[in-house]
Write a protein that holds these residues in place. Sequence first.
Motif, PDB file in Angstrom:
ATOM      1  N   SER A 129      33.463  45.806  54.497  1.00  0.00           N
ATOM      2  CA  SER A 129      33.636  44.850  53.453  1.00  0.00           C
ATOM      3  C   SER A 129      34.382  45.855  52.116  1.00  0.00           C
ATOM      4  CB  SER A 129      32.839  44.000  53.547  1.00  0.00           C
ATOM      5  OG  SER A 129      31.298  45.249  53.224  1.00  0.00           O
ATOM      6  N   ARG A 130      34.483  45.018  51.242  1.00  0.00           N
ATOM      7  CA  ARG A 130      34.780  45.603  49.723  1.00  0.00           C
ATOM      8  C   ARG A 130      34.901  45.721  48.665  1.00  0.00           C
ATOM      9  NH1 ARG A 130      38.301  44.792  53.854  1.00  0.00           N
ATOM     10  NH2 ARG A 130      40.228  43.198  53.125  1.00  0.00           N
ATOM     11  N   ILE A 131      35.184  45.407  47.587  1.00  0.00           N
ATOM     12  CA  ILE A 131      35.086  45.061  46.143  1.00  0.00           C
ATOM     13  C   ILE A 131      36.601  45.495  45.603  1.00  0.00           C
ATOM     14  CG2 ILE A 131      34.559  45.149  44.104  1.00  0.00           C
ATOM     15  CD1 ILE A 131      31.603  46.132  44.978  1.00  0.00           C
ATOM     16  N   TYR A 132      36.978  44.486  44.516  1.00  0.00           N
ATOM     17  CA  TYR A 132      38.309  44.467  44.330  1.00  0.00           C
ATOM     18  C   TYR A 132      38.110  44.701  42.670  1.00  0.00           C
ATOM     19  CZ  TYR A 132      40.662  44.232  48.623  1.00  0.00           C
ATOM     20  OH  TYR A 132      41.659  44.728  49.561  1.00  0.00           O
ATOM     21  N   TYR A 133      38.937  45.188  41.814  1.00  0.00           N
ATOM     22  CA  TYR A 133      38.233  44.760  39.968  1.00  0.00           C
ATOM     23  C   TYR A 133      39.889  44.501  40.294  1.00  0.00           C
ATOM     24  CZ  TYR A 133      34.081  47.744  39.489  1.00  0.00           C
ATOM     25  OH  TYR A 133      33.080  48.422  38.980  1.00  0.00           O
ATOM     26  N   CYS A 134      39.388  43.132  39.763  1.00  0.00           N
ATOM     27  CA  CYS A 134      40.537  41.908  38.950  1.00  0.00           C
ATOM     28  C   CYS A 134      41.542  41.773  37.834  1.00  0.00           C
ATOM     29  CB  CYS A 134      41.114  40.892  40.489  1.00  0.00           C
ATOM     30  SG  CYS A 134      41.109  40.870  41.766  1.00  0.00           S
ATOM     31  N   SER A 135      42.068  41.457  37.481  1.00  0.00           N
ATOM     32  CA  SER A 135      42.665  40.861  35.617  1.00  0.00           C
ATOM     33  C   SER A 135      43.625  40.386  35.899  1.00  0.00           C
ATOM     34  CB  SER A 135      42.363  42.020  34.462  1.00  0.00           C
ATOM     35  OG  SER A 135      42.625  42.912  34.824  1.00  0.00           O
ATOM     36  N   PRO A 136      43.683  38.943  34.312  1.00  0.00           N
ATOM     37  CA  PRO A 136      45.336  38.587  34.665  1.00  0.00           C
ATOM     38  C   PRO A 136      46.328  39.629  34.404  1.00  0.00           C
ATOM     39  CG  PRO A 136      43.531  36.990  33.364  1.00  0.00           C
ATOM     40  CD  PRO A 136      42.845  38.399  33.890  1.00  0.00           C
ATOM     41  N   GLN A 146      35.554  45.322  28.502  1.00  0.00           N
ATOM     42  CA  GLN A 146      35.416  45.970  29.269  1.00  0.00           C
ATOM     43  C   GLN A 146      35.455  46.067  30.727  1.00  0.00           C
ATOM     44  OE1 GLN A 146      31.998  48.590  28.167  1.00  0.00           O
ATOM     45  NE2 GLN A 146      30.532  46.821  27.757  1.00  0.00           N
ATOM     46  N   SER A 147      34.601  45.292  31.481  1.00  0.00           N
ATOM     47  CA  SER A 147      35.190  44.946  33.184  1.00  0.00           C
ATOM     48  C   SER A 147      35.705  43.290  33.194  1.00  0.00           C
ATOM     49  CB  SER A 147      32.868  44.710  33.507  1.00  0.00           C
ATOM     50  OG  SER A 147      33.079  44.247  34.501  1.00  0.00           O
ATOM     51  N   PRO A 148      36.100  44.328  34.018  1.00  0.00           N
ATOM     52  CA  PRO A 148      37.099  43.090  35.053  1.00  0.00           C
ATOM     53  C   PRO A 148      36.456  42.119  35.950  1.00  0.00           C
ATOM     54  CG  PRO A 148      37.181  45.607  36.228  1.00  0.00           C
ATOM     55  CD  PRO A 148      36.395  45.095  34.891  1.00  0.00           C
ATOM     56  N   LEU A 149      37.246  41.396  36.866  1.00  0.00           N
ATOM     57  CA  LEU A 149      36.063  40.274  37.531  1.00  0.00           C
ATOM     58  C   LEU A 149      36.044  40.788  38.669  1.00  0.00           C
ATOM     59  CD1 LEU A 149      35.768  37.343  38.662  1.00  0.00           C
ATOM     60  CD2 LEU A 149      38.068  37.019  39.491  1.00  0.00           C
ATOM     61  N   LYS A 150      35.113  41.250  39.444  1.00  0.00           N
ATOM     62  CA  LYS A 150      34.228  41.926  40.590  1.00  0.00           C
ATOM     63  C   LYS A 150      34.902  41.059  41.710  1.00  0.00           C
ATOM     64  CE  LYS A 150      31.673  44.183  38.911  1.00  0.00           C
ATOM     65  NZ  LYS A 150      29.631  45.813  38.087  1.00  0.00           N
ATOM     66  N   VAL A 151      35.236  41.329  42.570  1.00  0.00           N
ATOM     67  CA  VAL A 151      35.922  40.115  43.471  1.00  0.00           C
ATOM     68  C   VAL A 151      34.880  40.892  45.297  1.00  0.00           C
ATOM     69  CG1 VAL A 151      37.616  38.869  44.984  1.00  0.00           C
ATOM     70  CG2 VAL A 151      38.131  39.361  42.267  1.00  0.00           C
ATOM     71  N   TYR A 152      34.031  40.279  45.551  1.00  0.00           N
ATOM     72  CA  TYR A 152      33.513  40.825  46.777  1.00  0.00           C
ATOM     73  C   TYR A 152      33.927  40.166  48.029  1.00  0.00           C
ATOM     74  CZ  TYR A 152      30.167  42.787  43.558  1.00  0.00           C
ATOM     75  OH  TYR A 152      29.378  43.243  42.580  1.00  0.00           O
ATOM     76  N   CYS A 153      34.821  41.240  48.899  1.00  0.00           N
ATOM     77  CA  CYS A 153      35.408  40.290  50.695  1.00  0.00           C
ATOM     78  C   CYS A 153      34.559  40.694  52.137  1.00  0.00           C
ATOM     79  CB  CYS A 153      37.057  40.745  50.191  1.00  0.00           C
ATOM     80  SG  CYS A 153      37.680  40.673  48.919  1.00  0.00           S
ATOM     81  N   ASP A 154      35.361  40.266  52.114  1.00  0.00           N
ATOM     82  CA  ASP A 154      34.193  40.525  53.800  1.00  0.00           C
ATOM     83  C   ASP A 154      35.639  41.114  54.463  1.00  0.00           C
ATOM     84  OD1 ASP A 154      35.802  38.510  54.635  1.00  0.00           O
ATOM     85  OD2 ASP A 154      35.251  37.183  55.504  1.00  0.00           O
TER      86      ASP A 154
END
Length: 168
Positions: A129-136, A146-154
């Motif tokens: 599993s992992r976390i990505y920081y994503c933004s337009p 200051q904080s991007p979208l946190k996307v948690y994945c399996d």
Amino acid sequence: MIFFLLMLVSSSAYSQLQQVALLDPDKIYVNGLEMYRFSYSHQEVIDALGTPDKYYLNDEGYYCYYWYDEEGKIIANFEFDATDDRYFAFFGFKIPEFSINNLFTVGDHISKIPSSWKKELRRKWDDGSRIYYCSPANWVNTYERQSPLKVYCDERGFITKLAMHTGF
């Protein structure tokens, strides 16, 4: 001739629907509510997110919270600054009833995030599993953003949770 007219009417209706769904690609929306925007009424929040299981306005009237739970566990939370009009400040959710920019949600594969968005792997665990920081692509990195979208994945890359500014 009738077939041609039906095609013309249906394509016109479809294009009108598409125009309604267009959102500013340089902003982040949850069910149509824009992050960091002021002036949301309580009813607008309810219309977009649905009726919460719990609603709380803190004692000072500074923040209001919309909580959605399942069997006593929070599955979604949204926080608004309520000093004047509601300012959309934080969110976190683990259910597909809420979507980001009408493009992706919990349960979707990470590949549904637009390729134009910035995507940075921030953490990977032993189970995959992992976390990505994503933004337009043109997301403005200012104090309020200051904080991007946190996307948690399996381990297979399917989104399990989406959050901004919250440890939820």
